[in-house]
Each structure stands twice: as structure tokens, then as C-alpha cells.
Design an enzyme around this catalytic site. Structure first.
Site, PDB file in Angstrom:
ATOM      1  N   ASP A  73       0.664  -0.980  -0.311  1.00 50.47           N
ATOM      2  CA  ASP A  73       0.134   0.031  -0.209  1.00 50.47           C
ATOM      3  C   ASP A  73       0.802   1.087  -0.333  1.00 50.47           C
ATOM      4  OD1 ASP A  73      -1.120   2.196   0.609  1.00 50.47           O
ATOM      5  OD2 ASP A  73      -3.074   1.129   1.144  1.00 50.47           O
ATOM      6  N   ASN A 101       3.086   2.523 -11.373  1.00 49.39           N
ATOM      7  CA  ASN A 101       1.882   2.527 -11.384  1.00 49.39           C
ATOM      8  C   ASN A 101       0.702   3.079 -10.370  1.00 49.39           C
ATOM      9  OD1 ASN A 101       0.560   2.022 -13.618  1.00 49.39           O
ATOM     10  ND2 ASN A 101      -0.460   0.335 -12.327  1.00 49.39           N
ATOM     11  N   TYR A 114      -6.075  16.461  -9.712  1.00 54.12           N
ATOM     12  CA  TYR A 114      -4.314  15.135  -9.689  1.00 54.12           C
ATOM     13  C   TYR A 114      -3.725  15.985 -11.013  1.00 54.12           C
ATOM     14  CZ  TYR A 114      -3.947  11.585 -13.174  1.00 54.12           C
ATOM     15  OH  TYR A 114      -3.454  10.015 -13.928  1.00 54.12           O
ATOM     16  N   LYS A 134       0.502  14.590 -10.281  1.00 57.13           N
ATOM     17  CA  LYS A 134       1.318  14.760 -11.468  1.00 57.13           C
ATOM     18  C   LYS A 134       2.353  16.056 -12.092  1.00 57.13           C
ATOM     19  CE  LYS A 134      -0.232  10.204 -12.016  1.00 57.13           C
ATOM     20  NZ  LYS A 134       0.366   9.097 -11.778  1.00 57.13           N
TER      21      LYS A 134
END
Length: 228
Positions: free
Chosen positions: A53, A76, A141, A145
Site C-alpha cells: 500500500d 504505477n 490530479y 502529477k
């Protein structure tokens, strides 16, 4: 990096792009630890399920002890809550940052000494076109990133003397659960994206741009933003 006989750890390997990456690594001759929060959800033949995790440091440390022969790390695992930065719930913003930025940072910190001790290798971070393109509706998001892009570049410089290369995959929408609401003609095939990513790791590319929209956005980074 030669992937035949590599030992790979792929986070979020139970579905989506991670599943394709794990399967293709096996096909290329690698030993694969398919990591997931719930390893019972990993159903790929030829892999070793691994509990990991990315938001739990003890889980990450335990995974690094188990996968002590690793030479390739694929960061990923990630989430998207479609949260705007200003109007969205602060807890959702924090959860995305914990998973998408602090997650790969924690995993890389744990596995870099392992990879170095095994003679060096590579790290592949799965990023996004939204590392560079920041629409308001996906502000949280996109911020994670963008931060992960900075992490990738800094880690590349820091890990190079230790014999570890660092690559970033940037891609738009893919045909996975995360983009279930996006029209099919706007989504890339995750199997093709996985193949490009692994080819890029083998070639030692610092950035892998998996589709045309990503390549176009990357070319336009020097463009001054227009006023709203």
C-alpha cells in the site's frame, strides 16, 4: 536496461495499465512482483503477488524486504477523484497527493537501496499529460502529477550516480477503469502504452510520450498561458 532476467516490482498491478505492464514484463523474461493493497486481487499467471500500500510506510518497507532482489521499480499505483483544487473537498486533494506524489516518493526511497545493492537498474514512474496540462476540473490530479514530474526529474539526477536510471511515462486517457466515462475514441490502448513504456525503459529514455495529445502538449510547454 535489459528486461530479460530483470526483477520488477509493479505497484497497482492488479488492474489497468499496471496489469498490462506486469504481464508484458513476464513475457519479456522478467521476474515480476505484482504489488497491490490486496494481493488476493492479483490473478496474473507467472507473477508473485506482493502486498504493498503506497500510503502505508510499513507496508512499503515490508515489500522492499520481500522483494530484496528487485532491479526495476514501476511506480504505477494512483487514484483520480476528479476534484477541483479550490472548490473540492480538502480531504480528497490530500488523498490524491498522498497516493500520487508521496506514494511513489516513499516507494522509491525504500527500493533505491535495494536496486543499488543488486548492481543498479531502473525506475519507471507512470505520470500523465496532466503533468503539464492543468484543467480546473481535474486540478487536484494535475497538481499531483506535476509534483510527480518534478520528483521524477530530481530523482533521475540523484539516482544516476548510484547506477539507477529514471524514466517517466506521460499519457492521456487510456481504456481503463479510471477513464470509464471518457468516449472510446479518445482513449489509448493500455497494452500498446505498456509496450511503449517498457521499450522506453530498455532504451534508457528519460521521457516516454505515449500518444499524440501528450506529444503536442509537451511541444507547447514554452507557450505563454492565455488569460481566462
Amino acid at each position: 536496461m535489459e528486461l530479460n532476467d530483470a526483477v520488477a516490482v509493479v505497484t497497482g498491478a492488479n488492474r489497468g495499465l499496471g496489469r498490462h505492464l506486469a504481464a508484458q514484463l513476464v513475457a519479456r523474461g522478467a521476474k515480476v512482483y505484482a504489488a497491490a493493497r490486496h494481493p488476493g486481487t492479483v490473478d496474473l499467471p507467472g507473477v508473485s503477488p506482493l502486498r504493498l500500500d503506497v500510503t502505508d510506510e510499513e507496508s512499503v518497507r515490508a515489500a522492499a524486504r520481500t522483494a530484496s532482489d528487485a532491479t526495476l521499480l514501476v511506480n504505477n499505483a494512483g487514484i483520480s477523484t476528479s476534484t477541483p483544487l479550490l472548490a473540492g473537498a480538502p480531504d480528497a486533494v490530500r488523498r490524491e497527493m498522498e497516493t500520487n506524489f508521496y506514494g511513489p516518493l516513499t516507494v522509491t526511497r525504500a527500493f533505491a537501496p535495494v536496486i543499488e545493492a543488486n548492481g543498479g537498474g531502473a525506475v519507471l514512474n507512470i505520470l500523465s499529460v496532466l503533468s503539464w496540462l492543468h484543467p480546473a476540473g481535474l486540478g487536484s490530479y494535475a497538481a499531483t502529477k506535476a509534483a510527480a514530474w518534478a520528483l521524477t526529474d530530481a530523482a533521475r539526477e540523484e539516482l544516476a550516480p548510484r547506477g539507477i536510471s529514471v524514466s517517466a511515462l506521460h499519457v492521456g486517457y487510456m481504456d481503463t477503469d479510471m477513464a470509464a466515462g471518457v468516449p472510446a475514441d479518445q482513449k489509448a490502448d493500455p497494452a500498446e502504452v505498456a509496450a511503449q513504456a517498457l521499450d522506453g525503459v530498455e532504451a534508457g529514455l528519460p521521457e516516454i510520450l505515449a500518444d499524440e495529445i501528450t506529444r503536442q502538449v509537451r511541444r507547447n510547454l514554452a507557450t505563454v498561458p492565455r488569460a481566462a
